[in-house]
Write a protein that holds these residues in place. Structure first.
Motif, PDB file in Angstrom:
ATOM      1  N   CYS A  80      -7.427   1.584  -4.745  1.00  0.00           N
ATOM      2  CA  CYS A  80      -7.106   0.328  -4.042  1.00  0.00           C
ATOM      3  C   CYS A  80      -8.186   0.032  -3.009  1.00  0.00           C
ATOM      4  CB  CYS A  80      -5.746   0.492  -3.362  1.00  0.00           C
ATOM      5  SG  CYS A  80      -5.195  -0.935  -2.414  1.00  0.00           S
ATOM      6  N   HIS A 138       0.828  -1.216   0.000  1.00  0.00           N
ATOM      7  CA  HIS A 138       0.000   0.000   0.000  1.00  0.00           C
ATOM      8  C   HIS A 138       0.855   1.256   0.000  1.00  0.00           C
ATOM      9  CE1 HIS A 138      -3.586  -2.395   0.303  1.00  0.00           C
ATOM     10  NE2 HIS A 138      -2.968  -3.114   1.227  1.00  0.00           N
ATOM     11  N   CYS A 186      -7.751  -0.369  -0.056  1.00  0.00           N
ATOM     12  CA  CYS A 186      -7.413   0.355   1.175  1.00  0.00           C
ATOM     13  C   CYS A 186      -7.957   1.782   1.144  1.00  0.00           C
ATOM     14  CB  CYS A 186      -5.900   0.375   1.403  1.00  0.00           C
ATOM     15  SG  CYS A 186      -5.003   1.537   0.343  1.00  0.00           S
ATOM     16  N   CYS A 231      -1.653   2.151  -5.420  1.00  0.00           N
ATOM     17  CA  CYS A 231      -0.797   1.350  -4.546  1.00  0.00           C
ATOM     18  C   CYS A 231      -0.029   0.311  -5.370  1.00  0.00           C
ATOM     19  CB  CYS A 231      -1.640   0.606  -3.516  1.00  0.00           C
ATOM     20  SG  CYS A 231      -2.410   1.673  -2.292  1.00  0.00           S
TER      21      CYS A 231
HETATM   22 ZN   LIG Z   1      -3.705   0.229  -0.999  1.00  0.00          ZN
END
Ligand SMILES: [Zn+2]
Length: 416
Positions: free
Chosen positions: A263, A253, A265, A270
């Motif tokens: 992403c 990440h 996240c 990332c």
């Molecule tokens: Zn990420």
């Protein structure tokens, strides 16, 4: 034992500090024998700098604790007297647990590295914490805790998520659907065995550092490409580095493409959104159901897929190089280990990754850095998770060995 405890009692501080040194030396010798599996006694003397009679005493103590045995050398050394060979025993085992989205793997790894048992339970859904605890308890019961065969001394878990190191709580494992699961205490309560949990890439890093491609390095970065993304682990100054709470190493990440995709996240571009196995597998063609391993790449390239594979590999290697540049400049590792599909990616065009990295990274930290493929293959996480569990025994063999009373205490706790 704290400094205060050590100075307590009838013995003076001097005797206690000698005792402390002896315990530390015992730990050094056991770590060496464990990591090398079998090592001539003369080599232990050389590697530790201790004198020969001290090493002989320490080895005798490890033999008495049931943790090592000595055998005659196979053939005499070229020079000097043949030295007896010291090996780790197979008796104490560590329980290794690895939950994944589609399977739960539980193994028992002996102190000498033998995989005594490995059971993979295929699953339709990710395992729940209680399912994991139940299965692990069954495997441990099957080993015969309290019998002499394979006394388990602890449990190590490689968890695909963020694990708080202080209490073994799995804070977030999105692929398993777990949040704030106190897995260490659940396992410990159910089995009576001390339990340590770490992120799976940290566990892989530990295994490669001790037994694999990172052996001999004090500063190493491990990157693993799996179906659920890219994980990382750091060895700094000879020790695993987890940061304040244990979450360090999330290189998957870190930013490699500011114009990249969103992403899971929440951030954009990332490493793990840009470097992925699926497009690479598609480039190999419809005949491939899985990516070839690094060493099989040459045979898997054909006149019909070569150009597509090279194009996709170089696109991804360009992003991997950005990440490695940041790693090299920030951490100055001696070794970078690439495992999983990252090893395949690098093997497709190793010269390209080297060239791109040389163009980007600072020369002084790069010139001592080596990029290596992971060496442990499918045993990686079993061996690494076992290593978590062996930690206390390796740190203090005399008080933690089964003969040192540990097993009886664990058994008493369990049968209550
Ligand atoms: Zn990420």
């Amino acid at each position: 034992m704290s400094r205060l405890d050590a100075a307590d009692g009838d013995r003076g501080p001097r005797a206690s500090s000698q005792e402390q040194v002896r315990r530390e030396n015992l730990s050094r010798v056991l770590r060496l024998v464990h990591s090398r599996r079998r090592v001539p006694r003369a080599e232990i003397t050389r590697a530790t700098g201790l004198n020969r009679s001290t090493v002989a005493d320490l080895v005798a103590e490890l033999v008495g604790l049931g943790l090592a045995f000595e055998s005659e050398p196979e053939r005499a050394n070229q020079a000097g007297r043949p030295s007896p060979v010291v090996s780790a025993t197979r008796r104490p085992v560590a329980i290794a647990v690895h939950p994944e989205t589609d399977a739960l793997t539980i193994g028992a790894v002996a102190l000498d590295g033998t995989l005594v048992q490995r059971i993979r339970y295929p699953l339709d859904l990710p395992p729940t914490p209680s399912e994991l605890v139940e299965r692990a308890s069954e495997v441990i019961a099957g080993l015969g805790l309290g019998s002499d065969a394979h006394p388990p001394i602890g449990i190590g878990v490689a968890a695909p998520g963020l694990v708080r190191s202080s209490d073994g709580i799995v804070r977030l494992a999105p692929h398993l659907g777990w949040e704030d699961v106190p897995l260490a205490s659940l396992l410990q309560e159910a089995t009576g065995l001390p339990t340590r949990i770490a992120n799976d890439a940290h566990v892989g890093a530990l295994a490669e550092a001790i037994f694999g491609a990172g052996r001999g390095a004090t500063d190493m970065v491990f990157l693993n490409g799996g179906s659920s993304g890219i994980g990382g682990g750091i060895l700094a100054n000879g020790r695993p580095f987890g940061g304040g709470d244990g979450y360090a190493g999330e290189f998957g990440h870190t930013l490699v493409n500011s114009a990249g995709q969103r992403c899971q996240c929440g951030a954009r571009g990332c490493l793990e959104t840009e470097v992925r196995p699926e497009p690479l597998l598609a480039a190999f063609g419809p005949g491939f159901r899985a990516l070839p391993a690094g060493e099989d790449v040459g045979a898997a390239l054909t006149p019909s897929n070569r150009e597509a594979v090279m194009d996709e590999a170089r696109r991804q290697l360009g992003f991997l190089a950005v990440s490695l540049r940041n790693i090299v400049n920030a951490l100055n590792p001696q070794v970078i280990v690439l495992a999983g599909f990252l090893a395949t990616l690098q093997a497709i065009d190793p010269g390209f990754l080297d060239r791109t990295l040389r163009e980007q990274a600072l020369t002084p930290p790069l010139e001592g850095a080596q990029i290596r493929a992971g060496a442990l293959g499918s045993d990686l996480l079993m061996v690494g998770a076992a290593e978590l569990a062996f930690g206390p025994l390796l740190d203090d063999p005399a008080s933690q060995s089964p003969e040192g009373g540990f097993l009886r205490a664990a058994y008493a706790r369990r049968t209550g």
